[in-house]
Design an enzyme around this catalytic site. Structure first.
Site, short mmCIF file in Angstrom:
data_model
loop_
_atom_site.label_atom_id
_atom_site.label_comp_id
_atom_site.label_asym_id
_atom_site.label_seq_id
_atom_site.Cartn_x
_atom_site.Cartn_y
_atom_site.Cartn_z
N HIS A 63 -1.41 -1.54 -4.30
CA HIS A 63 -2.17 -0.98 -3.75
C HIS A 63 -2.32 0.91 -3.80
CE1 HIS A 63 -5.98 -0.81 -1.18
NE2 HIS A 63 -6.01 -0.06 -0.62
N GLY A 81 -2.77 4.31 8.07
CA GLY A 81 -1.97 3.30 8.09
C GLY A 81 -1.75 3.67 9.12
N GLY A 82 -0.92 2.44 9.43
CA GLY A 82 -0.33 1.44 10.69
C GLY A 82 -1.19 1.06 12.35
N GLY A 101 1.26 -1.90 3.91
CA GLY A 101 1.73 -1.13 3.89
C GLY A 101 2.65 -0.83 4.71
N SER A 102 2.22 -0.34 6.67
CA SER A 102 3.62 -0.14 7.48
C SER A 102 4.25 -1.28 7.32
CB SER A 102 3.14 0.03 8.94
OG SER A 102 1.59 0.54 8.52
N MET A 121 -11.63 5.69 -0.74
CA MET A 121 -12.23 5.77 0.28
C MET A 121 -13.31 6.87 -0.28
SD MET A 121 -9.32 4.07 2.79
CE MET A 121 -8.14 4.45 1.81
N MET A 176 -7.87 8.93 -0.51
CA MET A 176 -9.24 9.47 0.14
C MET A 176 -9.31 10.92 0.29
SD MET A 176 -6.44 7.54 3.63
CE MET A 176 -6.13 6.66 3.46
N MET A 212 -12.39 -4.32 4.64
CA MET A 212 -11.31 -3.87 5.70
C MET A 212 -10.57 -4.33 6.82
SD MET A 212 -10.25 -1.05 3.96
CE MET A 212 -9.30 -0.44 5.04
N SER A 224 0.82 -1.34 0.47
CA SER A 224 0.35 -0.40 -0.05
C SER A 224 1.00 1.49 -0.10
CB SER A 224 -0.94 -0.02 0.90
OG SER A 224 -1.53 1.19 1.26
N ASP A 279 -7.03 -5.31 4.12
CA ASP A 279 -6.61 -4.01 3.82
C ASP A 279 -6.80 -3.76 5.52
OD1 ASP A 279 -5.58 -1.85 3.61
OD2 ASP A 279 -7.27 -1.60 1.86
N GLY A 280 -5.31 -3.67 5.94
CA GLY A 280 -5.13 -3.19 8.16
C GLY A 280 -4.56 -3.78 8.33
N GLY A 281 -3.73 -4.13 8.47
CA GLY A 281 -2.93 -4.50 9.02
C GLY A 281 -2.11 -5.80 8.85
N HIS A 327 -7.63 1.92 -4.07
CA HIS A 327 -9.12 1.34 -2.85
C HIS A 327 -9.19 3.10 -3.19
CE1 HIS A 327 -9.56 0.95 1.61
NE2 HIS A 327 -10.92 1.14 1.28
N ASP A 343 -3.76 3.48 -2.34
CA ASP A 343 -5.09 5.01 -1.33
C ASP A 343 -6.03 5.88 -2.03
OD1 ASP A 343 -6.17 2.59 0.60
OD2 ASP A 343 -4.09 2.62 0.99
C1 DX5 Z 1 -6.57 2.51 5.97
C2 DX5 Z 1 -6.03 1.55 4.46
C3 DX5 Z 1 -4.74 1.15 3.62
C4 DX5 Z 1 -3.61 1.34 4.18
C5 DX5 Z 1 -2.40 0.44 5.49
O1 DX5 Z 1 -7.00 3.05 5.18
O2 DX5 Z 1 -7.24 0.97 2.64
O3 DX5 Z 1 -4.42 0.22 2.48
O4 DX5 Z 1 -2.12 1.72 3.95
O5 DX5 Z 1 -2.05 0.05 5.81
P1 DX5 Z 1 -1.24 -0.58 6.87
O6 DX5 Z 1 -1.21 -1.52 6.82
O7 DX5 Z 1 -0.24 0.06 7.72
O8 DX5 Z 1 -2.50 -0.82 8.77
ZN ZN Z 2 -6.43 0.50 1.41
#
Ligand code: DX5
Ligand code: ZN
Length: 235
Positions: A47, A157-158, A210-211, A82, A51, A150, A23, A188-190, A80, A49
């Protein structure tokens, strides 16, 4: 690269196969092309993101950044969205070089948005927040290519992976399998080497990280390690 190449879609690969999608949100935005280059060999998709500051309380990037990155990368861009009103911008994303777009079911108008993505030649994704039940996305499974569950509340992120979402992933995989549908199930997420295998066992096959990837000293190794961790559940 010409506009023609920007709008020729790249192949996602066969539905249901294991894919790791770093991400971009966790990358260094001052060096995006270099960061994407670092994961290019290890990533199946990128990926992206988007927003809008309304659907989620954060802003990230939009079509101009995607168009710029498109000139530097042949990866499949998994966008993605959002956003409260993605329909206003789907044409711009397609023109910029997005390959797949994913809209959230919570904003409504899902049938119209799916039709719009199809008409633009985009791979078609539908996302749901952690507290949105499977019944909200179930009616659309026959019309989409990807369901994004999700595993955190979107926007940042994170955050920590929410294991409660795994029940929904299981429900989705069961429904996709029993109907014989070619639908990817993305989380997606963590997501990291510990949580990706849990999601894989529940039925996910696309892993956004992501992280765990861009926070790693060698992002390409992190992406490979997530894929290896998932594959080890399939031995
Ligand atoms: C959060 C995003 C994710 C984000 C995930 O709203 O949709 O794609 O980058 O980040 P990590 O992997 O750090 O949770
Ligand atoms: Zn995402």
């Amino acid at each position: 690269m010409t506009d023609a190449t920007a709008t020729s879609r790249r192949h996602a690969g066969p539905a249901g196969t294991v894919r790791v999608a770093p991400s971009l949100l966790a990358a260094d935005f001052g060096a995006l092309a270099e960061q994407v280059g670092e994961v290019a060999a290890a990533a199946d998709w990128l990926h992206v993101d988007v927003m809008d500051g309304h659907f989620v309380p954060n802003l990230s990037l939009g079509p101009p950044v995607i168009a710029s990155l498109r000139r530097h990368s042949p990866l499949f861009f998994d966008c993605h969205l959002m956003m409260t009103d993605p329909g206003e911008y789907l044409g711009a994303f397609a023109e910029a070089g997005a390959d797949g777009c994913t809209v959230h079911v919570e904003i409504g108008q899902t049938d119209r948005l799916i039709a719009q993505m199809r008409a633009l030649g985009l791979r078609c994704g539908l996302a749901c927040n952690p507290d949105t039940p499977f019944t909200a996305v179930e009616p659309y499974l026959g019309s989409i290519d990807l369901l994004l569950c999700m595993t955190v509340f979107p926007g940042f992120g994170g955050q920590s992976f929410m294991p409660d979402v795994l029940d929904k992933v299981r429900q989705a995989r069961t429904a996709v399998r029993s109907a014989g549908l070619a639908v990817d199930i993305e989380v997606d997420g963590g997501i990291d080497v510990t949580t990706a295998p849990l999601a894989a066992i529940a039925g996910a096959n696309v892993f956004v990280a992501g992280s765990a990837v861009f926070g790693h000293e060698r992002p390409w190794e992190a992406a490979d390690e997530i894929r290896d961790a998932v594959r080890s559940t399939q031995d």
